[in-house]
Design a protein around this motif. Structure first.
Motif, short mmCIF file in Angstrom:
data_model
loop_
_atom_site.label_atom_id
_atom_site.label_comp_id
_atom_site.label_asym_id
_atom_site.label_seq_id
_atom_site.Cartn_x
_atom_site.Cartn_y
_atom_site.Cartn_z
N PHE A 96 -1.91 7.28 -0.46
CA PHE A 96 -0.58 6.89 -0.91
C PHE A 96 0.46 7.92 -0.47
O PHE A 96 1.58 7.54 -0.09
CB PHE A 96 -0.56 6.73 -2.43
N GLU A 97 0.12 9.19 -0.54
CA GLU A 97 1.06 10.22 -0.07
C GLU A 97 1.39 10.02 1.40
O GLU A 97 2.56 10.18 1.80
CB GLU A 97 0.46 11.62 -0.29
N ASN A 98 0.41 9.68 2.21
CA ASN A 98 0.65 9.43 3.63
C ASN A 98 1.54 8.22 3.85
O ASN A 98 2.37 8.21 4.77
CB ASN A 98 -0.68 9.26 4.37
N LEU A 99 1.37 7.19 3.02
CA LEU A 99 2.22 6.01 3.13
C LEU A 99 3.69 6.36 2.94
O LEU A 99 4.58 5.72 3.52
CB LEU A 99 1.82 4.95 2.10
N VAL A 112 3.80 9.07 -7.24
CA VAL A 112 3.39 8.67 -5.89
C VAL A 112 2.95 7.21 -5.88
O VAL A 112 3.36 6.43 -5.02
CB VAL A 112 2.26 9.59 -5.37
N PHE A 113 2.13 6.82 -6.86
CA PHE A 113 1.66 5.43 -6.92
C PHE A 113 2.82 4.48 -7.17
O PHE A 113 2.91 3.41 -6.56
CB PHE A 113 0.60 5.27 -8.01
N LEU A 130 6.16 4.96 -6.61
CA LEU A 130 7.11 4.90 -5.49
C LEU A 130 6.59 4.02 -4.36
O LEU A 130 7.35 3.27 -3.75
CB LEU A 130 7.39 6.31 -4.98
N ALA A 131 5.30 4.09 -4.09
CA ALA A 131 4.72 3.26 -3.01
C ALA A 131 4.95 1.78 -3.27
O ALA A 131 5.09 1.00 -2.33
CB ALA A 131 3.24 3.56 -2.87
N SER A 132 5.00 1.39 -4.55
CA SER A 132 5.17 -0.04 -4.86
C SER A 132 6.57 -0.54 -4.50
O SER A 132 6.79 -1.74 -4.42
CB SER A 132 4.90 -0.28 -6.35
N TYR A 133 7.52 0.38 -4.28
CA TYR A 133 8.85 -0.01 -3.84
C TYR A 133 8.98 0.03 -2.32
O TYR A 133 9.94 -0.52 -1.77
CB TYR A 133 9.90 0.95 -4.43
N CYS A 134 8.06 0.71 -1.65
CA CYS A 134 8.23 1.00 -0.22
C CYS A 134 7.21 0.30 0.67
O CYS A 134 7.26 0.48 1.90
CB CYS A 134 8.12 2.51 0.01
N CYS A 135 6.28 -0.44 0.09
CA CYS A 135 5.22 -1.09 0.86
C CYS A 135 5.09 -2.55 0.43
O CYS A 135 5.50 -2.91 -0.68
CB CYS A 135 3.88 -0.39 0.61
N PRO A 136 4.51 -3.40 1.27
CA PRO A 136 4.19 -4.76 0.84
C PRO A 136 3.30 -4.72 -0.40
O PRO A 136 2.21 -4.14 -0.36
CB PRO A 136 3.45 -5.35 2.05
N GLN A 137 3.75 -5.28 -1.49
CA GLN A 137 3.08 -5.06 -2.77
C GLN A 137 1.67 -5.64 -2.82
O GLN A 137 0.77 -5.05 -3.44
CB GLN A 137 3.94 -5.64 -3.90
N ASP A 138 1.46 -6.76 -2.16
CA ASP A 138 0.13 -7.38 -2.23
C ASP A 138 -0.94 -6.50 -1.60
O ASP A 138 -2.11 -6.57 -1.99
CB ASP A 138 0.14 -8.76 -1.55
N LEU A 139 -0.54 -5.64 -0.66
CA LEU A 139 -1.50 -4.76 0.00
C LEU A 139 -1.84 -3.52 -0.83
O LEU A 139 -2.71 -2.74 -0.46
CB LEU A 139 -0.98 -4.33 1.37
N GLU A 161 -5.98 -1.10 -8.31
CA GLU A 161 -7.06 -1.51 -9.21
C GLU A 161 -8.17 -0.46 -9.23
O GLU A 161 -8.70 -0.12 -10.30
CB GLU A 161 -7.62 -2.87 -8.78
N GLU A 162 -8.52 0.04 -8.06
CA GLU A 162 -9.57 1.05 -7.98
C GLU A 162 -9.13 2.36 -8.65
O GLU A 162 -9.93 3.04 -9.30
CB GLU A 162 -9.94 1.30 -6.51
N THR A 163 -7.84 2.69 -8.51
CA THR A 163 -7.33 3.90 -9.16
C THR A 163 -7.38 3.77 -10.68
O THR A 163 -7.74 4.72 -11.39
CB THR A 163 -5.89 4.18 -8.70
#
Length: 398
Positions: A10-13, A202-203, A205-214, A220-222
């Protein structure tokens, strides 16, 4: 604590706007829509066939060119985004959907448009007039603006399905992400939390910056991983704080705060989970668009809402978060030169201290915090003041 399996991923994303998941969605033929403010409801960016990307400028260095076009007394975030656009960092976008919410961000987007920085054949930019209060005819106006300046251009130019059914699908998909993040965030209530505020940021912020379905599977695993994660034997913080304020799109501020002894237990800032990851409840007898717009007017906590009811509501909201997440104090932060949060930070931090009896720290900051020694010193002093107050209260009780 043991490192979380997906944290590094997620940090890399978050290192690039055009990250791995954005590229994957583009390869699938999906339309990438730039988002600059929460005043346009997020589900409208995530209709079937498209996805939203909140514009950021990660790893920002010089913003001299952005400053040349926008001046040195405007928000550094806006200048950094303009600079990144000039560097070609947003060339993957197919449109930018901007609200007429913040004059400084409007200047940024207008410069992108005027300078013709994104030259795709169908690329377009739209602006929507969004309400400054949540009363009277605000909802009807909001719905009309979203229909005319967001949904209709998407359908006309890219053939995006804007039906009621498509809107409900987008809401259901966002609710899935929101529910996962809220469940992960519940662990922050623990006395010795099994997740740090930085990790959670980090988790989220990624939900605002990436396609959410991916993001569903790794989140879920986290969540499952956290259920059995053992926290350190000794808690790593000396005080718990709710961080409140303007846009934070870089984890350095959260990391610095926690390294200084203040655990960020709740995130009431732009791109945080409160209220951005509230579930959107829909009924079956009203159009989905009306309900979506009502939700954003109702839960919105931006200081752009200037009616008296919303001003009081923002104070109550922070108080409720502090109680629910067992905070010892409130940290108000504001991006330097941010008009709305400049007034809000000065007023609300004083009222939370005087009316609600919370220790408060009020700071304005640069867009890139880095490892600011001055800011670190201020947070450390704030933590010490909270400890002194606790000690005084304990002594008086005895």
């Amino acid at each position: 604590m043991k490192d979380l399996k997906h944290l590094y991923y997620f940090e890399n994303l978050l290192q690039e706007a055009n990250n791995e998941l954005v590229q994957k969605a583009k390869a699938e033929g999906r339309i990438a829509l730039g988002n600059v403010c929460a005043q346009i409801p997020e589900p409208l960016f995530n209709l079937p066939g498209c996805f939203g990307v909140r514009l950021r400028a990660p790893r920002t260095g010089s913003i001299d060119i952005g400053t040349y076009y926008m001046s040195s007394i405007l928000c550094e975030c806006c200048r950094a985004i303009l600079e990144r656009a000039m560097e070609g960092g947003y060339n993957f976008l197919d449109a930018i959907l901007a609200p007429d919410a913040c004059a400084q961000m409007n200047r940024c987007v207008e410069n992108i448009q005027h300078l013709n920085l994104l030259q795709k054949e169908k690329f377009f930019i739209t602006y929507s007039d969004v309400p400054m209060k949540a009363t009277g005819g605000a909802l009807d106006h909001y719905v009309r603006q979203m229909q005319a300046h967001v949904l209709e251009p998407l359908h006309r130019i890219y053939g995006i399905d804007i039906s009621d059914e498509a809107l409900r699908t987008a809401v259901a998909n966002q609710n899935r992400i929101s529910s996962l993040l809220r469940e992960i965030g519940e662990f922050r209530k623990e006395e010795n939390p099994r997740i740090t505020g930085y990790e959670y940021f980090v988790f989220c912020l990624a939900s605002y910056c990436c396609p959410q379905d991916l993001l569903v599977k790794p989140l879920e695993e986290t969540l499952e991983e956290l259920k059995t994660r053992e926290p350190d034997a000794k808690k790593s913080y000396r005080a718990r704080v709710v961080m409140v304020g303007s846009e934070i799109d870089d984890g350095d501020l959260i990391r610095l705060t926690e390294e200084s002894g203040a655990y960020v237990c709740a995130d009431r800032f732009c791109l945080g989970s409160f209220p951005g990851r509230d579930l959107i409840e829909l009924n079956d007898h009203e159009p989905a668009l009306v309900q979506i717009c009502r939700h954003y007017l109702t839960v919105g906590q931006c200081p752009r809402f200037m009616n008296t009811g919303k001003i009081k509501e923002r104070l109550t909201y922070v108080d409720q978060l502090a109680k629910e997440y067992h905070a010892d104090g409130i940290l108000y932060e504001q991006m330097k030169f941010c008009d709305y949060w400049g007034y809000e930070r000065a007023s609300a931090s004083k009222k939370m201290r005087e009316l609600y009896n919370y220790p408060t720290l009020s700071i304005d900051r640069a867009y890139t915090v880095g490892n600011s020694g001055q800011l670190r010193t201020r947070v450390q002093a704030f933590v010490e003041s909270i400890e002194i107050k606790k000690l005084q209260n304990h002594t008086s009780e005895e």
